[in-house]
Design a protein around this motif. Structure first.
Motif, short mmCIF file in Angstrom:
data_model
loop_
_atom_site.label_atom_id
_atom_site.label_comp_id
_atom_site.label_asym_id
_atom_site.label_seq_id
_atom_site.Cartn_x
_atom_site.Cartn_y
_atom_site.Cartn_z
N TYR A 200 0.83 -1.21 0.00
CA TYR A 200 0.00 0.00 0.00
C TYR A 200 0.86 1.26 0.00
O TYR A 200 0.60 2.22 -0.71
N LEU A 201 1.91 1.23 0.83
CA LEU A 201 2.83 2.36 0.90
C LEU A 201 3.44 2.63 -0.47
O LEU A 201 3.45 3.77 -0.96
N ILE A 202 3.91 1.57 -1.09
CA ILE A 202 4.57 1.72 -2.40
C ILE A 202 3.55 2.14 -3.46
O ILE A 202 3.83 2.99 -4.31
N TYR A 203 2.37 1.58 -3.38
CA TYR A 203 1.33 1.90 -4.37
C TYR A 203 1.00 3.40 -4.32
O TYR A 203 0.99 4.08 -5.34
N GLY B 273 14.17 5.80 -8.91
CA GLY B 273 14.19 5.35 -7.51
C GLY B 273 12.98 4.51 -7.17
O GLY B 273 13.08 3.49 -6.49
N LEU B 274 11.79 4.93 -7.65
CA LEU B 274 10.56 4.18 -7.38
C LEU B 274 10.64 2.76 -7.96
O LEU B 274 10.24 1.79 -7.34
N ILE B 275 11.19 2.70 -9.18
CA ILE B 275 11.31 1.38 -9.82
C ILE B 275 12.26 0.49 -9.01
O ILE B 275 12.00 -0.69 -8.79
N LEU B 276 13.36 1.10 -8.53
CA LEU B 276 14.30 0.33 -7.71
C LEU B 276 13.65 -0.16 -6.42
O LEU B 276 13.81 -1.31 -6.00
N VAL B 277 12.88 0.75 -5.76
CA VAL B 277 12.18 0.38 -4.52
C VAL B 277 11.20 -0.76 -4.79
O VAL B 277 11.08 -1.71 -4.02
#
Ligand SMILES: [Zn+2]
Length: 311
Positions: A39-42, A90-94
């Motif tokens: 959820y956090l990542i979404y 960065g988002l893709i890496l996370v």
């Protein structure tokens, strides 16, 4: 209208952020299924993508209106684009770092079946062990006595070997502690079980129940719990003929196809053939009774002393 490299950059950045936000929105179920802290990542992906898409879109509109010819707006353009690309990367890496990974099993799960006497394992869990063997488990047996008080102490270890071979166990070790007097040797027995746990590294241990009238069975239960106190293993307690009314299984293994396998394994214990609990009709009846509790035709029932999932 001014079309330059900055404008093209804003178009690409805006579209890529919208694409990422749209992709995250459309694939949200996959994201939640495959990602830790999903959820956090979404919300981070959706939120940050929309913010940067808006910033870049805003700059794009102003560029098209040809109102951006100062150094300050050029700097803002660069910040909007490069920081956007940086954050998107960065988002893709996370996202990749947050994928839930389950390591595929590289070796068969090991099972350790412990019994006080040469026929205990087959009587209580023979059908389950045969089924687990066929499913690819590695199975080791440990018998603490030669069963010299309940029968012929020379013959019974050989019968234990034959029963284990018939079921498909990898090996069975028959020790020579004194039949019916195991409680006197509980420290040594605990050590022997510890040694076997270290060697086999079992994911599941089958052992006697605390709800058992036979003093040797009680001792083996206690010794197993002590020996496995630090081991990361499931411990299932099986049903010997001497269990009390307090034996309440909550874990059942469906053994429909293994009823006659169990009956035949018990026939390997010829020395014990006259014992009531060895009679095929009683064996089948108990499997049917536990099966009825589990809503299947035939089952073996176990008390769960500890359940650890390695999945
Ligand atoms: Zn026994």
């Amino acid at each position: 209208m001014l079309i330059n490299i900055s404008t093209v950059g804003h178009v690409i950045t805006t579209l890529s952020f919208i694409a990422v936000a749209l992709y995250a929105f459309l694939r949200q179920k996959d994201l939640h299924r495959t990602t830790r802290n999903s959820y956090l990542i979404y919300y981070a992906i959706i939120g940050i993508s929309l913010i940067f898409a808006s910033i870049n879109l805003f700059r794009l509109v102003h560029e098209i209106d040809e109102i951006h010819e100062t150094t300050l707006t050029s700097d803002l353009d660069a910040i909007a684009q490069y920081s956007g690309i940086f954050i998107q990367s960065g988002l893709i890496l996370v996202l990749f770092a947050s994928k839930i990974e389950v390591k595929p099993r590289s070796h068969p799960a090991c099972v350790l079946a412990i019994g006080a006497h040469p026929d205990d394992i087959e009587i209580a869990a023979g059908a389950s062990l045969a089924k687990m063997r066929d499913a690819g488990f590695g199975i080791t047996g440990l018998i603490l006595t030669r069963g010299e008080r309940g029968g012929d102490g020379d013959t019974r270890p050989l019968e234990a070997q034959r029963g284990a071979r018939f079921l498909g166990l990898d090996s069975v070790k028959v020790m020579d502690f004194t039949d019916t007097h195991l409680s006197a040797d509980i420290v040594k027995i605990t050590g022997a079980i510890e040694e076997m746990i270290d060697k086999v590294q079992p994911e599941i241990i089958f052992t006697h129940s605390a709800h058992d009238l036979h003093q040797d069975h009680q001792t083996v239960y206690e010794a197993t719990m002590r020996a496995a106190r630090s081991a990361r293993t499931t411990i299932l307690c099986y049903e010997s003929p001497s269990v009390t009314q307090d034996f309440h299984p909550t874990y059942f293994i469906d053994v429909e196809k293994y009823v006659e396998v169990k009956v035949q394994a018990l026939r390997e214990h010829w020395n014990q053939r006259k014992k009531t609990y060895m009679k095929p009709e009683l064996v089948r009846g108990k499997l049917a009774f536990r099966g009825a509790q589990a809503k299947v035709d035939y089952a073996e029932g176990f008390e769960v002393a500890r359940m650890v999932s390695a999945i």
